[in-house]
Design an enzyme around this catalytic site. Structure first.
Site, PDB file in Angstrom:
ATOM      1  N   CYS A 116     -14.884  55.789  19.785  1.00  0.00           N
ATOM      2  CA  CYS A 116     -15.305  54.751  20.736  1.00  0.00           C
ATOM      3  C   CYS A 116     -14.359  54.764  21.944  1.00  0.00           C
ATOM      4  O   CYS A 116     -13.135  54.825  21.774  1.00  0.00           O
ATOM      5  CB  CYS A 116     -15.262  53.383  20.064  1.00  0.00           C
ATOM      6  SG  CYS A 116     -15.616  52.063  21.247  1.00  0.00           S
ATOM      7  N   HIS A 144      -6.455  52.353   7.318  1.00  0.00           N
ATOM      8  CA  HIS A 144      -7.728  52.378   8.036  1.00  0.00           C
ATOM      9  C   HIS A 144      -7.753  53.607   8.955  1.00  0.00           C
ATOM     10  O   HIS A 144      -6.742  53.936   9.577  1.00  0.00           O
ATOM     11  CB  HIS A 144      -7.898  51.089   8.847  1.00  0.00           C
ATOM     12  CG  HIS A 144      -9.258  50.958   9.453  1.00  0.00           C
ATOM     13  ND1 HIS A 144      -9.616  51.620  10.609  1.00  0.00           N
ATOM     14  CD2 HIS A 144     -10.359  50.270   9.045  1.00  0.00           C
ATOM     15  CE1 HIS A 144     -10.889  51.328  10.878  1.00  0.00           C
ATOM     16  NE2 HIS A 144     -11.351  50.509   9.949  1.00  0.00           N
ATOM     17  N   GLU A 146      -8.859  54.139  11.889  1.00  0.00           N
ATOM     18  CA  GLU A 146      -8.443  53.898  13.286  1.00  0.00           C
ATOM     19  C   GLU A 146      -6.917  53.827  13.383  1.00  0.00           C
ATOM     20  O   GLU A 146      -6.326  54.300  14.366  1.00  0.00           O
ATOM     21  CB  GLU A 146      -9.070  52.604  13.827  1.00  0.00           C
ATOM     22  CG  GLU A 146      -8.691  52.362  15.285  1.00  0.00           C
ATOM     23  CD  GLU A 146      -9.237  51.054  15.841  1.00  0.00           C
ATOM     24  OE1 GLU A 146     -10.288  50.573  15.369  1.00  0.00           O
ATOM     25  OE2 GLU A 146      -8.580  50.507  16.755  1.00  0.00           O
ATOM     26  N   THR A 185      -8.531  47.752  17.140  1.00  0.00           N
ATOM     27  CA  THR A 185      -9.556  47.067  17.948  1.00  0.00           C
ATOM     28  C   THR A 185     -10.352  46.018  17.169  1.00  0.00           C
ATOM     29  O   THR A 185     -11.028  45.190  17.775  1.00  0.00           O
ATOM     30  CB  THR A 185     -10.566  48.099  18.499  1.00  0.00           C
ATOM     31  OG1 THR A 185     -11.127  48.808  17.387  1.00  0.00           O
ATOM     32  CG2 THR A 185      -9.926  49.046  19.474  1.00  0.00           C
ATOM     33  N   CYS A 215     -11.487  44.558  20.618  1.00  0.00           N
ATOM     34  CA  CYS A 215     -12.596  44.875  21.524  1.00  0.00           C
ATOM     35  C   CYS A 215     -13.536  43.680  21.714  1.00  0.00           C
ATOM     36  O   CYS A 215     -13.532  42.738  20.907  1.00  0.00           O
ATOM     37  CB  CYS A 215     -13.358  46.097  21.016  1.00  0.00           C
ATOM     38  SG  CYS A 215     -14.414  45.731  19.614  1.00  0.00           S
ATOM     39  N   SER A 243     -15.494  48.191   6.302  1.00  0.00           N
ATOM     40  CA  SER A 243     -15.701  47.919   7.722  1.00  0.00           C
ATOM     41  C   SER A 243     -14.771  46.782   8.135  1.00  0.00           C
ATOM     42  O   SER A 243     -15.000  45.614   7.799  1.00  0.00           O
ATOM     43  CB  SER A 243     -17.165  47.530   7.969  1.00  0.00           C
ATOM     44  OG  SER A 243     -17.301  46.958   9.251  1.00  0.00           O
ATOM     45  N   SER A 244     -13.736  47.126   8.868  1.00  0.00           N
ATOM     46  CA  SER A 244     -12.708  46.140   9.223  1.00  0.00           C
ATOM     47  C   SER A 244     -13.319  44.959   9.977  1.00  0.00           C
ATOM     48  O   SER A 244     -13.080  43.797   9.633  1.00  0.00           O
ATOM     49  CB  SER A 244     -11.635  46.836  10.075  1.00  0.00           C
ATOM     50  OG  SER A 244     -10.772  45.895  10.636  1.00  0.00           O
ATOM     51  N   ASN A 245     -14.130  45.230  10.994  1.00  0.00           N
ATOM     52  CA  ASN A 245     -14.652  44.120  11.803  1.00  0.00           C
ATOM     53  C   ASN A 245     -15.559  43.210  10.978  1.00  0.00           C
ATOM     54  O   ASN A 245     -15.594  42.003  11.189  1.00  0.00           O
ATOM     55  CB  ASN A 245     -15.342  44.645  13.066  1.00  0.00           C
ATOM     56  CG  ASN A 245     -16.730  45.174  12.803  1.00  0.00           C
ATOM     57  OD1 ASN A 245     -17.698  44.424  12.840  1.00  0.00           O
ATOM     58  ND2 ASN A 245     -16.851  46.465  12.499  1.00  0.00           N
ATOM     59  N   SER A 287     -21.235  47.667  12.737  1.00  0.00           N
ATOM     60  CA  SER A 287     -21.828  48.915  12.239  1.00  0.00           C
ATOM     61  C   SER A 287     -23.091  48.684  11.416  1.00  0.00           C
ATOM     62  O   SER A 287     -23.623  49.620  10.818  1.00  0.00           O
ATOM     63  CB  SER A 287     -20.787  49.675  11.406  1.00  0.00           C
ATOM     64  OG  SER A 287     -20.108  48.783  10.538  1.00  0.00           O
TER      65      SER A 287
HETATM   66  O1  0CM Z   1     -13.202  49.756  12.481  1.00  0.00           O
HETATM   67  P1  0CM Z   1     -14.271  49.219  11.536  1.00  0.00           P
HETATM   68  O2  0CM Z   1     -13.867  49.465  10.105  1.00  0.00           O
HETATM   69  O3  0CM Z   1     -14.663  47.841  11.830  1.00  0.00           O
HETATM   70  O4  0CM Z   1     -15.501  50.200  11.838  1.00  0.00           O
HETATM   71  P2  0CM Z   1     -17.068  50.072  11.703  1.00  0.00           P
HETATM   72  O5  0CM Z   1     -17.592  51.462  11.569  1.00  0.00           O
HETATM   73  O6  0CM Z   1     -17.483  49.085  10.669  1.00  0.00           O
HETATM   74  O7  0CM Z   1     -17.486  49.456  13.100  1.00  0.00           O
HETATM   75  C1  0CM Z   1     -17.538  50.145  14.271  1.00  0.00           C
HETATM   76  C2  0CM Z   1     -16.358  50.733  14.755  1.00  0.00           C
HETATM   77  C3  0CM Z   1     -15.387  51.244  15.201  1.00  0.00           C
HETATM   78  C4  0CM Z   1     -14.244  51.887  15.759  1.00  0.00           C
HETATM   79 FE1  SF4 Z   2     -15.847  50.274  19.864  1.00  0.00          FE
HETATM   80 FE2  SF4 Z   2     -15.378  47.750  19.219  1.00  0.00          FE
HETATM   81 FE3  SF4 Z   2     -17.605  48.893  18.461  1.00  0.00          FE
HETATM   82 FE4  SF4 Z   2     -15.304  49.648  17.327  1.00  0.00          FE
HETATM   83  S1  SF4 Z   2     -16.297  47.651  17.151  1.00  0.00           S
HETATM   84  S2  SF4 Z   2     -16.952  50.969  18.041  1.00  0.00           S
HETATM   85  S3  SF4 Z   2     -13.935  49.464  19.099  1.00  0.00           S
HETATM   86  S4  SF4 Z   2     -16.975  48.521  20.602  1.00  0.00           S
END
Ligand code: 0CM
Ligand code: SF4
Length: 328
Positions: A116, A144, A146, A185, A215, A243-245, A287
């Site tokens: 990203c 993680h 990232e 992020t 982000c 998935s961290s977010n 995601s």
């Molecule tokens: O970083 P995270 O574990 O949240 O990744 P994800 O694949 O669930 O979400 C999108 C991204 C990035 C970088």
């Molecule tokens: Fe990019 Fe944020 Fe999406 Fe991760 S969650 S891919 S850093 S926009």
């Protein structure tokens, strides 16, 4: 008066025994610009180079997305050593340490980087901080991808991982050291602020990133959960455990005292979760595809008379360009 009964399309009709359920659907939710771009990169690579296209690590942390791309001819591996010399390979949205493209170059592999752009921005900032002679304190979660990718942008020993406020007290630095910090992020906005406050209190000289590294997608999805959670008896977050977010969204709801569950698919919802529940909040990590959100609404509608109410915390218009090698 008769209770209403279930009609085939989920709408209420006379005689329907379903209890009403208010469903607060958070916006923004689901795919962010970085995920859209990463998935399109794999799809375009398949079109341009033919199958198979290898992908190093899950392109984004979602089983449904990964399985859909597998069906189109993508092969997912964890290490470059699993990629044959003559096959193209895509690096996942989470970014890779510098050693990965270096190895790909050494092996003359054809690769496309789906990192990203907002993660790449943190990578470049890390390089600049090292050029200025600073030692980086990197706030993130150990292991993680990232974190591995960003820490792997700089020479070993020049960056230290900080995971918690307690870690700050243990850091082997003084107020004389040239320090800066950066973050993953996809962290919790509130937890990160506590850590950066602790860093700034202990090291007043520390240099902060130019702009917030968390982000826009991460902070907007958390802001939406903060709006809905106080009115909900339960918050459902669609996302994967890695998935961290997505995991952060569960924590945001729980921090506000609301019971929250992370689910990958609708079939994980247990009817018992809805006992005594009048309002459910629903969101999805960056995601998780919207199709899975509709699947959850449909499942809930099998048991309850669902009244959907969208709640919007922010509008998102971000779009990232594709790598030139796939558009020319
Ligand atoms: O970083 P995270 O574990 O949240 O990744 P994800 O694949 O669930 O979400 C999108 C991204 C990035 C970088
Ligand atoms: Fe990019 Fe944020 Fe999406 Fe991760 S969650 S891919 S850093 S926009």
């Amino acid at each position: 008066m008769n209770a209403p009964f279930q009609s085939p399309n989920g709408a209420a009709q006379a005689g329907d025994p379903r209890l009403p359920l208010k469903l607060l659907i958070a916006a923004p939710r689901g795919f962010c610009a970085g995920v859209d771009r990463a998935i399109e990169i794999v799809e375009r690579a398949l079109e341009k180079y033919g199958r198979p296209v290898y992908v190093r690590h899950e392109i984004v942390h979602n089983r449904y997305v990964v399985d859909s791309l597998k069906a189109k001819g993508a092969i997912f591996v964890e290490e470059l050593s699993e990629v044959p010399d003559d096959a193209p390979v895509v690096f996942s949205a989470h970014g890779v340490p510098k050693s990965v493209p270096a190895e790909a170059d050494r092996r003359k592999l054809l690769y496309v980087d789906a990192t990203c752009p907002l993660v790449s921005k943190v990578h470049r900032q890390a390089e600049r901080q090292i050029e200025k002679g600073q030692h980086i304190l990197f706030i993130g979660h150990a292991g993680h991808p990232e974190v591995i990718g960003t820490m792997g942008q700089v020479p070993e020993g020049r960056i230290t991982l900080v995971e918690t406020v307690d870690d700050v007290a243990e850091l082997p630095f003084t107020t004389e050291d040239d320090l800066s910090y950066l973050t993953q992020t996809t962290l919790s906005v509130d937890d990160t602020r506590e850590i950066t406050d602790a860093l700034e209190a202990r090291f007043p000289q520390i240099v902060a990133p130019k702009a917030e590294d968390i982000c826009y997608a991460t902070s907007n999805r958390q802001a939406a959960v903060k709006i809905i959670a106080p009115s909900c008896d339960l918050v459902l977050v669609i996302g994967a455990p890695n998935s961290s977010n997505s995991v952060r969204l569960v924590e945001v709801a729980e921090r506000l005292g609301t019971n929250a569950r992370l689910i990958q698919r609708a079939d994980e919802i247990q009817p018992a979760w809805l006992e005594g529940v009048g309002t459910v909040g629903l969101t999805a990590g960056a995601s998780a595809p919207e199709k899975l959100v509709r699947e959850v609404v449909d499942r809930l509608s099998e048991w309850r008379l669902v009244e959907e109410e969208p709640v919007t915390a922010a509008e998102e218009t971000m779009v990232f360009k594709l790598p030139r090698q796939l558009t020319e």
